[in-house]
Design a protein around this motif. Structure first.
Motif, PDB file in Angstrom:
ATOM      1  N   ILE A   1      -4.800  35.752   3.456  1.00  0.00           N
ATOM      2  CA  ILE A   1      -5.052  35.150   2.180  1.00  0.00           C
ATOM      3  C   ILE A   1      -6.434  34.281   2.159  1.00  0.00           C
ATOM      4  CG2 ILE A   1      -4.116  33.399   0.721  1.00  0.00           C
ATOM      5  CD1 ILE A   1      -2.532  36.131   0.532  1.00  0.00           C
ATOM      6  N   TYR A   2      -6.568  33.634   3.330  1.00  0.00           N
ATOM      7  CA  TYR A   2      -7.716  32.821   3.310  1.00  0.00           C
ATOM      8  C   TYR A   2      -8.947  33.663   3.407  1.00  0.00           C
ATOM      9  CZ  TYR A   2      -5.402  28.345   4.152  1.00  0.00           C
ATOM     10  OH  TYR A   2      -4.533  27.291   4.097  1.00  0.00           O
ATOM     11  N   ILE A   3      -8.966  34.888   4.145  1.00  0.00           N
ATOM     12  CA  ILE A   3     -10.094  35.611   4.223  1.00  0.00           C
ATOM     13  C   ILE A   3     -10.132  36.142   2.715  1.00  0.00           C
ATOM     14  CG2 ILE A   3     -10.984  37.899   4.942  1.00  0.00           C
ATOM     15  CD1 ILE A   3      -9.330  37.068   7.619  1.00  0.00           C
ATOM     16  N   ALA A   4      -9.310  36.973   2.160  1.00  0.00           N
ATOM     17  CA  ALA A   4      -9.359  37.096   0.784  1.00  0.00           C
ATOM     18  C   ALA A   4     -10.086  36.530  -0.318  1.00  0.00           C
ATOM     19  CB  ALA A   4      -8.278  37.896   0.312  1.00  0.00           C
ATOM     20  N   ARG A   5      -9.569  34.923  -0.094  1.00  0.00           N
ATOM     21  CA  ARG A   5     -10.010  33.915  -0.969  1.00  0.00           C
ATOM     22  C   ARG A   5     -11.458  33.594  -0.816  1.00  0.00           C
ATOM     23  NH1 ARG A   5      -7.431  28.084  -1.144  1.00  0.00           N
ATOM     24  NH2 ARG A   5      -8.363  28.154   0.757  1.00  0.00           N
ATOM     25  N   THR A   6     -11.890  33.550   0.437  1.00  0.00           N
ATOM     26  CA  THR A   6     -13.213  33.196   0.931  1.00  0.00           C
ATOM     27  C   THR A   6     -14.089  34.501   0.481  1.00  0.00           C
ATOM     28  OG1 THR A   6     -12.451  31.961   2.921  1.00  0.00           O
ATOM     29  CG2 THR A   6     -14.914  32.812   2.859  1.00  0.00           C
ATOM     30  N   ARG A   7     -13.864  35.566   0.507  1.00  0.00           N
ATOM     31  CA  ARG A   7     -14.654  36.759   0.333  1.00  0.00           C
ATOM     32  C   ARG A   7     -14.934  36.758  -1.326  1.00  0.00           C
ATOM     33  NH1 ARG A   7     -12.068  41.987   1.147  1.00  0.00           N
ATOM     34  NH2 ARG A   7     -14.166  42.611   0.558  1.00  0.00           N
ATOM     35  N   VAL A   8     -13.924  36.680  -1.958  1.00  0.00           N
ATOM     36  CA  VAL A   8     -14.136  36.656  -3.539  1.00  0.00           C
ATOM     37  C   VAL A   8     -14.823  35.633  -3.947  1.00  0.00           C
ATOM     38  CG1 VAL A   8     -12.691  36.749  -5.732  1.00  0.00           C
ATOM     39  CG2 VAL A   8     -12.102  37.892  -3.952  1.00  0.00           C
ATOM     40  N   MET A   9     -14.512  34.214  -3.330  1.00  0.00           N
ATOM     41  CA  MET A   9     -15.261  32.896  -3.662  1.00  0.00           C
ATOM     42  C   MET A   9     -16.727  33.314  -3.420  1.00  0.00           C
ATOM     43  SD  MET A   9     -12.668  30.048  -2.991  1.00  0.00           S
ATOM     44  CE  MET A   9     -13.680  28.891  -3.379  1.00  0.00           C
ATOM     45  N   GLN A  10     -17.136  33.563  -2.271  1.00  0.00           N
ATOM     46  CA  GLN A  10     -18.703  34.011  -2.135  1.00  0.00           C
ATOM     47  C   GLN A  10     -19.170  34.831  -2.897  1.00  0.00           C
ATOM     48  OE1 GLN A  10     -17.971  35.150   2.196  1.00  0.00           O
ATOM     49  NE2 GLN A  10     -18.451  33.181   2.937  1.00  0.00           N
ATOM     50  N   ARG A  11     -18.507  35.980  -3.121  1.00  0.00           N
ATOM     51  CA  ARG A  11     -19.070  37.050  -4.312  1.00  0.00           C
ATOM     52  C   ARG A  11     -19.372  36.303  -5.400  1.00  0.00           C
ATOM     53  NH1 ARG A  11     -22.610  39.351  -5.865  1.00  0.00           N
ATOM     54  NH2 ARG A  11     -22.354  41.251  -7.013  1.00  0.00           N
ATOM     55  N   ILE A  12     -18.417  35.563  -5.825  1.00  0.00           N
ATOM     56  CA  ILE A  12     -18.507  34.792  -7.262  1.00  0.00           C
ATOM     57  C   ILE A  12     -19.736  33.928  -7.231  1.00  0.00           C
ATOM     58  CG2 ILE A  12     -17.585  33.248  -8.942  1.00  0.00           C
ATOM     59  CD1 ILE A  12     -14.715  34.539  -8.363  1.00  0.00           C
ATOM     60  N   LYS A  13     -19.809  33.056  -6.247  1.00  0.00           N
ATOM     61  CA  LYS A  13     -20.976  32.290  -5.901  1.00  0.00           C
ATOM     62  C   LYS A  13     -22.272  32.933  -5.935  1.00  0.00           C
ATOM     63  CE  LYS A  13     -22.938  28.663  -3.115  1.00  0.00           C
ATOM     64  NZ  LYS A  13     -24.340  29.112  -3.269  1.00  0.00           N
ATOM     65  N   ALA A  14     -22.363  34.360  -5.170  1.00  0.00           N
ATOM     66  CA  ALA A  14     -23.510  35.006  -5.238  1.00  0.00           C
ATOM     67  C   ALA A  14     -23.823  35.517  -6.725  1.00  0.00           C
ATOM     68  CB  ALA A  14     -23.336  36.002  -4.108  1.00  0.00           C
ATOM     69  N   LYS A  15     -22.926  35.908  -7.413  1.00  0.00           N
ATOM     70  CA  LYS A  15     -23.247  36.349  -8.982  1.00  0.00           C
ATOM     71  C   LYS A  15     -23.667  35.297  -9.695  1.00  0.00           C
ATOM     72  CE  LYS A  15     -22.465  39.980 -10.663  1.00  0.00           C
ATOM     73  NZ  LYS A  15     -23.534  41.229 -10.908  1.00  0.00           N
ATOM     74  N   VAL A  16     -23.247  34.104  -9.794  1.00  0.00           N
ATOM     75  CA  VAL A  16     -23.703  32.863 -10.261  1.00  0.00           C
ATOM     76  C   VAL A  16     -25.107  32.714  -9.695  1.00  0.00           C
ATOM     77  CG1 VAL A  16     -23.398  30.486 -10.718  1.00  0.00           C
ATOM     78  CG2 VAL A  16     -21.294  31.834 -10.927  1.00  0.00           C
ATOM     79  N   ASP A  17     -25.361  32.415  -8.574  1.00  0.00           N
ATOM     80  CA  ASP A  17     -26.809  32.338  -8.098  1.00  0.00           C
ATOM     81  C   ASP A  17     -27.575  33.275  -8.612  1.00  0.00           C
ATOM     82  OD1 ASP A  17     -25.681  29.952  -6.816  1.00  0.00           O
ATOM     83  OD2 ASP A  17     -25.719  31.078  -4.773  1.00  0.00           O
ATOM     84  N   GLU A  18     -27.233  34.460  -8.644  1.00  0.00           N
ATOM     85  CA  GLU A  18     -28.195  35.516  -9.155  1.00  0.00           C
ATOM     86  C   GLU A  18     -28.592  35.345 -10.503  1.00  0.00           C
ATOM     87  OE1 GLU A  18     -25.933  39.471  -8.711  1.00  0.00           O
ATOM     88  OE2 GLU A  18     -25.856  39.080  -6.509  1.00  0.00           O
ATOM     89  N   SER A  19     -27.504  35.010 -11.458  1.00  0.00           N
ATOM     90  CA  SER A  19     -27.569  34.774 -12.803  1.00  0.00           C
ATOM     91  C   SER A  19     -28.551  33.547 -12.968  1.00  0.00           C
ATOM     92  CB  SER A  19     -26.207  34.546 -13.346  1.00  0.00           C
ATOM     93  OG  SER A  19     -26.283  33.911 -14.799  1.00  0.00           O
ATOM     94  N   ILE A  20     -28.636  32.610 -12.204  1.00  0.00           N
ATOM     95  CA  ILE A  20     -29.394  31.361 -12.450  1.00  0.00           C
ATOM     96  C   ILE A  20     -30.814  31.735 -12.046  1.00  0.00           C
ATOM     97  CG2 ILE A  20     -29.913  29.163 -11.509  1.00  0.00           C
ATOM     98  CD1 ILE A  20     -26.844  28.671 -11.372  1.00  0.00           C
ATOM     99  N   GLY A  21     -30.790  32.541 -10.932  1.00  0.00           N
ATOM    100  CA  GLY A  21     -32.050  33.097 -10.646  1.00  0.00           C
ATOM    101  C   GLY A  21     -32.867  34.068 -11.623  1.00  0.00           C
ATOM    102  N   GLU A  22     -32.203  34.556 -12.601  1.00  0.00           N
ATOM    103  CA  GLU A  22     -32.688  35.491 -13.373  1.00  0.00           C
ATOM    104  C   GLU A  22     -33.036  34.659 -14.726  1.00  0.00           C
ATOM    105  OE1 GLU A  22     -29.693  38.401 -14.102  1.00  0.00           O
ATOM    106  OE2 GLU A  22     -30.045  39.384 -12.059  1.00  0.00           O
ATOM    107  N   SER A  23     -32.646  33.470 -15.030  1.00  0.00           N
ATOM    108  CA  SER A  23     -32.911  32.757 -16.161  1.00  0.00           C
ATOM    109  C   SER A  23     -34.188  32.347 -16.173  1.00  0.00           C
ATOM    110  CB  SER A  23     -31.848  31.437 -16.060  1.00  0.00           C
ATOM    111  OG  SER A  23     -30.652  31.813 -16.190  1.00  0.00           O
TER     112      SER A  23
END
Length: 68
Positions: A46-68
């Motif tokens: 559960i901890y591993i799954a949560r961490t993996r998804v949270m990291q991917r969401i953070k990366a997607k947000v960071d990508e979005s901010i970088g594109e702005s």
């Protein structure tokens, strides 16, 4: 709003059990041991799954901010 957008963007990158582990614990606030029992997974999984998804969401947000 940004979180929901990013979550929608990455949802299909994960198996349903991984996504469910993340959603139950990070969004719905279920304790990892309860999520583990509900999903028939180990608490560590559960901890591993949560961490993996949270990291991917953070990366997607960071990508979005970088594109702005």
């Amino acid at each position: 709003e940004t979180f929901r957008w990013a979550a929608d963007q990455v949802r299909d990158e994960f198996q349903s059990a991984t996504w469910d582990a993340f959603w139950l614990t990070a969004v719905e606030g279920l304790a990892p041991p309860e999520a583990a029992e509900r999903l028939s997974k180990s608490v560590g999984a559960i901890y591993i799954a949560r961490t993996r998804v949270m990291q991917r969401i953070k990366a997607k947000v960071d990508e979005s901010i970088g594109e702005s």
